[in-house]
Design a protein around this motif. Sequence first.
Motif, mmCIF file in Angstrom:
data_model
loop_
_atom_site.group_PDB
_atom_site.id
_atom_site.type_symbol
_atom_site.label_atom_id
_atom_site.label_comp_id
_atom_site.label_asym_id
_atom_site.label_seq_id
_atom_site.Cartn_x
_atom_site.Cartn_y
_atom_site.Cartn_z
ATOM 1 N N LYS A 280 10.888 -9.511 29.924
ATOM 2 C CA LYS A 280 10.300 -9.577 31.262
ATOM 3 C C LYS A 280 8.921 -8.894 31.286
ATOM 4 O O LYS A 280 8.156 -9.075 32.233
ATOM 5 C CB LYS A 280 11.229 -8.907 32.289
ATOM 6 C CG LYS A 280 12.399 -9.775 32.702
ATOM 7 C CD LYS A 280 11.997 -10.823 33.736
ATOM 8 C CE LYS A 280 13.173 -11.659 34.186
ATOM 9 N NZ LYS A 280 13.686 -12.540 33.101
ATOM 10 N N SER A 281 8.631 -8.103 30.271
ATOM 11 C CA SER A 281 7.300 -7.480 30.209
ATOM 12 C C SER A 281 6.577 -7.951 28.944
ATOM 13 O O SER A 281 5.821 -7.217 28.316
ATOM 14 C CB SER A 281 7.419 -5.955 30.217
ATOM 15 O OG SER A 281 8.133 -5.514 29.086
ATOM 16 N N VAL B 75 2.839 -7.032 27.161
ATOM 17 C CA VAL B 75 2.148 -5.838 27.665
ATOM 18 C C VAL B 75 1.742 -4.928 26.501
ATOM 19 O O VAL B 75 0.618 -4.440 26.437
ATOM 20 C CB VAL B 75 3.028 -5.053 28.672
ATOM 21 C CG1 VAL B 75 2.371 -3.724 29.039
ATOM 22 C CG2 VAL B 75 3.278 -5.883 29.921
ATOM 23 N N SER C 79 9.908 -5.195 34.440
ATOM 24 C CA SER C 79 8.983 -6.328 34.488
ATOM 25 C C SER C 79 7.585 -5.903 34.036
ATOM 26 O O SER C 79 7.282 -4.707 33.918
ATOM 27 C CB SER C 79 8.907 -6.865 35.910
ATOM 28 O OG SER C 79 8.268 -5.890 36.710
ATOM 29 N N THR C 80 6.746 -6.881 33.800
ATOM 30 C CA THR C 80 5.355 -6.614 33.437
ATOM 31 C C THR C 80 4.693 -5.682 34.449
ATOM 32 O O THR C 80 4.053 -4.686 34.088
ATOM 33 C CB THR C 80 4.563 -7.946 33.372
ATOM 34 O OG1 THR C 80 5.122 -8.733 32.324
ATOM 35 C CG2 THR C 80 3.090 -7.714 33.078
ATOM 36 N N ASN C 81 4.862 -5.997 35.739
ATOM 37 C CA ASN C 81 4.285 -5.180 36.796
ATOM 38 C C ASN C 81 4.756 -3.737 36.744
ATOM 39 O O ASN C 81 3.968 -2.800 36.799
ATOM 40 C CB ASN C 81 4.690 -5.754 38.162
ATOM 41 C CG ASN C 81 3.481 -6.348 38.836
ATOM 42 O OD1 ASN C 81 2.349 -6.005 38.471
ATOM 43 N ND2 ASN C 81 3.709 -7.227 39.792
ATOM 44 N N THR C 82 6.067 -3.579 36.627
ATOM 45 C CA THR C 82 6.654 -2.239 36.568
ATOM 46 C C THR C 82 6.074 -1.464 35.394
ATOM 47 O O THR C 82 5.600 -0.328 35.551
ATOM 48 C CB THR C 82 8.186 -2.347 36.400
ATOM 49 O OG1 THR C 82 8.694 -3.111 37.496
ATOM 50 C CG2 THR C 82 8.835 -0.978 36.358
ATOM 51 N N GLN D 165 3.366 -1.978 33.617
ATOM 52 C CA GLN D 165 1.930 -1.696 33.745
ATOM 53 C C GLN D 165 1.682 -0.537 34.718
ATOM 54 O O GLN D 165 0.857 0.333 34.449
ATOM 55 C CB GLN D 165 1.184 -2.953 34.191
ATOM 56 C CG GLN D 165 0.931 -3.893 33.017
ATOM 57 C CD GLN D 165 0.322 -5.216 33.419
ATOM 58 O OE1 GLN D 165 0.420 -5.621 34.583
ATOM 59 N NE2 GLN D 165 -0.278 -5.913 32.462
ATOM 60 N N ASN D 166 2.405 -0.515 35.833
ATOM 61 C CA ASN D 166 2.241 0.597 36.786
ATOM 62 C C ASN D 166 2.674 1.924 36.173
ATOM 63 O O ASN D 166 2.008 2.943 36.322
ATOM 64 C CB ASN D 166 3.039 0.331 38.069
ATOM 65 C CG ASN D 166 2.411 -0.775 38.901
ATOM 66 O OD1 ASN D 166 1.222 -1.070 38.746
ATOM 67 N ND2 ASN D 166 3.204 -1.397 39.769
ATOM 68 N N ASN E 187 0.175 3.452 33.776
ATOM 69 C CA ASN E 187 -1.077 3.966 34.348
ATOM 70 C C ASN E 187 -0.933 5.394 34.848
ATOM 71 O O ASN E 187 0.157 5.962 34.857
ATOM 72 C CB ASN E 187 -1.536 3.047 35.489
ATOM 73 C CG ASN E 187 -2.353 1.876 34.944
ATOM 74 O OD1 ASN E 187 -3.038 2.018 33.930
ATOM 75 N ND2 ASN E 187 -2.253 0.736 35.605
ATOM 76 N N ASN F 15 -1.115 4.094 42.963
ATOM 77 C CA ASN F 15 -0.093 3.828 41.933
ATOM 78 C C ASN F 15 0.878 5.006 41.843
ATOM 79 O O ASN F 15 0.875 5.771 40.883
ATOM 80 C CB ASN F 15 -0.779 3.593 40.572
ATOM 81 C CG ASN F 15 0.226 3.200 39.505
ATOM 82 O OD1 ASN F 15 1.158 2.428 39.763
ATOM 83 N ND2 ASN F 15 0.063 3.749 38.306
#
Lengths: 369, 369
Positions: free
Chosen positions: A52-53, A56, A96-99, A101-102, A105, A111
């Motif tokens: 799901k990620s 990344v 997930s990709t979003n999770t 990536q956040n 950071n 964030n």
Amino acid sequence: MCGLFLSACGNLGSSSGTSTSTTSGKGTQLTGEASSGEYQGVIKNGKYVTSKSRGVNVSQNDNQYNLKSFESGLLDVSKKVFSTNKYVFQEGQYLSTNTVQNWLNRKSKSNPTGLNPVNNGKLGATTRNPMYLQQMEEQDFMKESGKKLTLSGVTVGLGLNSIDYYEKKSYGATYETHISNATIKREGAKIANQVLARMRKKPALKNVPITIALYKQAATDSLIGGTFFAYSVNKAGTTKVSSWKSVNQKNYVYPTTSSSAKTGNSNDASAFDNFKTQIENFFPNLSGVTAQAQYTDKQLSGMNVNITTQFYSQTEIISFTQYLQQAAQKYLPSGAPIDITVKSADGIQSFLSRDSGAKKFTAHVFNSY
Amino acid sequence: MCGLFLSACGNLGSSSGTSTSTTSGKGTQLTGEASSGEYQGVIKNGKYVTSKSRGVNVSQNDNQYNLKSFESGLLDVSKKVFSTNKYVFQEGQYLSTNTVQNWLNRKSKSNPTGLNPVNNGKLGATTRNPMYLQQMEEQDFMKESGKKLTLSGVTVGLGLNSIDYYEKKSYGATYETHISNATIKREGAKIANQVLARMRKKPALKNVPITIALYKQAATDSLIGGTFFAYSVNKAGTTKVSSWKSVNQKNYVYPTTSSSAKTGNSNDASAFDNFKTQIENFFPNLSGVTAQAQYTDKQLSGMNVNITTQFYSQTEIISFTQYLQQAAQKYLPSGAPIDITVKSADGIQSFLSRDSGAKKFTAHVFNSY
């Protein structure tokens, strides 16, 4: 890690119960019956179930070695906890990709879930807050129960910087903040606790064992990747890491470049030097003979030898490969699995390999019609 | 051609009689005892004996496929004439770089030995004299007698253009002169006679059998190399080729690009199409699935499958390779040796292989520490 000798496509039937083994590949299948310590992977409706990620980590690593050694090293940690006989491997489905990536950071107003420290506005190598967490990966482990696969374990790897590279202004020079082993360990453990607590909030992950493993990233210009140094097996339901097991694994590059350079084992280092001298004498125009060597508990646990040569003719490659087969057996350390690749500007030319138990190297010369 | 499984370094002692087997590798040695139809190669004083015209063919070929298939194809022709059990292989020692370069050029006042026709001054595709001979290679075959190696046979390959590329002015557009199969055969035979007569003038080559083999070069933009179409075994002393044996070998690229495209065998072509469809469905982001297929006497005699993918993670490569192992066995034609390589922009990721007699594919995933 090296040889995958597998057979027969394991068909699990359909998880929905409507279809069994069909050529159209409906339902859930496995990539193959593992017969040498490899996991089978999950196929759904004929398609591989990707992470799901996905991708990344590729963008998170300037050094390709950190990427490969992180992923295959994490699989090695998983194998200690989730037996390849009992569990089926699935790429991470819960982060997930979003999770990711956040989380990778910095923490900030925009964030709030960032796992790296807030920007304290300072630019000094020792005064700024470095980025500790560079990459992370989830691996899922499933068990077959009847015709279904059930999530039965998760492993998460955290890749922690030993050097954090930064710029003082955009497109400016690159500066480095060096991070001590003690700090890597302390910050890694802190992040692990946060990750574990957050994962437990997902209903699917509440009651499965979650293993978290800590990896120290190698420098960007390194010719070897980093290594895992600790992992923790956390029972179903636990939201705090109770204890860490240490992993004693080190990577080295041979030949060592100076007398003061670190080596895993001086006998292995000089064995490699002999091998190198011998084959450079045998075959003109070798432009590089190097090796990655990995030591586990101070014993050589694997070696990848890379030989670069200019391509003159296919018959030279055949003869050189024959010779390498003899020389490698004679000079390189025994006991550990060894891969040797011969490359030219046009790509791989030949390849030799010996498993840990074997005495002789098998060889393959790449041909073309 | 595929697996080289060799053992034990055959030491021939010293040809000068002063040294036997020593670690410093003095005298003449062999690269290894051939145990699966490969020649041993000659080592002198620890060094591989390279060709006297080393590297000329690299510069003569814009298409790398023509280079590799010419050299390994020539070795296949040699194996028909000089048994790998009785003969030892040595890179060509009698035709020097200078000689070969002069022979490959046009005949002219300043280059009287040129084997290509004189420049007739014309520039029309059909009116000019094309360059027929594009590359040539000498292979020497030695026999052990006592402690010495004696030259006992020579093979010479002549690479003949099916298309001669030329410019009407320097750095101008490239034009093509197409050369018919009949012309290739006729001109090749003519050149072979000249080569044989010239080689006989060298005292060392006067009384050894000389095999000459004719190869038709593939187009520069071809994804496969050319093939040998004839060879002639010339007894010691003969200065004229008496007869030619034909070789029926063809190379094809799969998938065929249109319904009218040539195929070696329509069953093999559709088997490959099924394989391609299956793995493209299984694994997202495959950017290329192609194969080189070689047919000898109209039977599939070998296949090289090339798969290009973007690299997302090491675990994906492992799972994909496991799946390929099943899919290749299920879909690809049986009986012939097959190599499969999985590549990304970073180079080779994994490799599968099946020998002609075997049923299952072995697989290797390239790892990094």
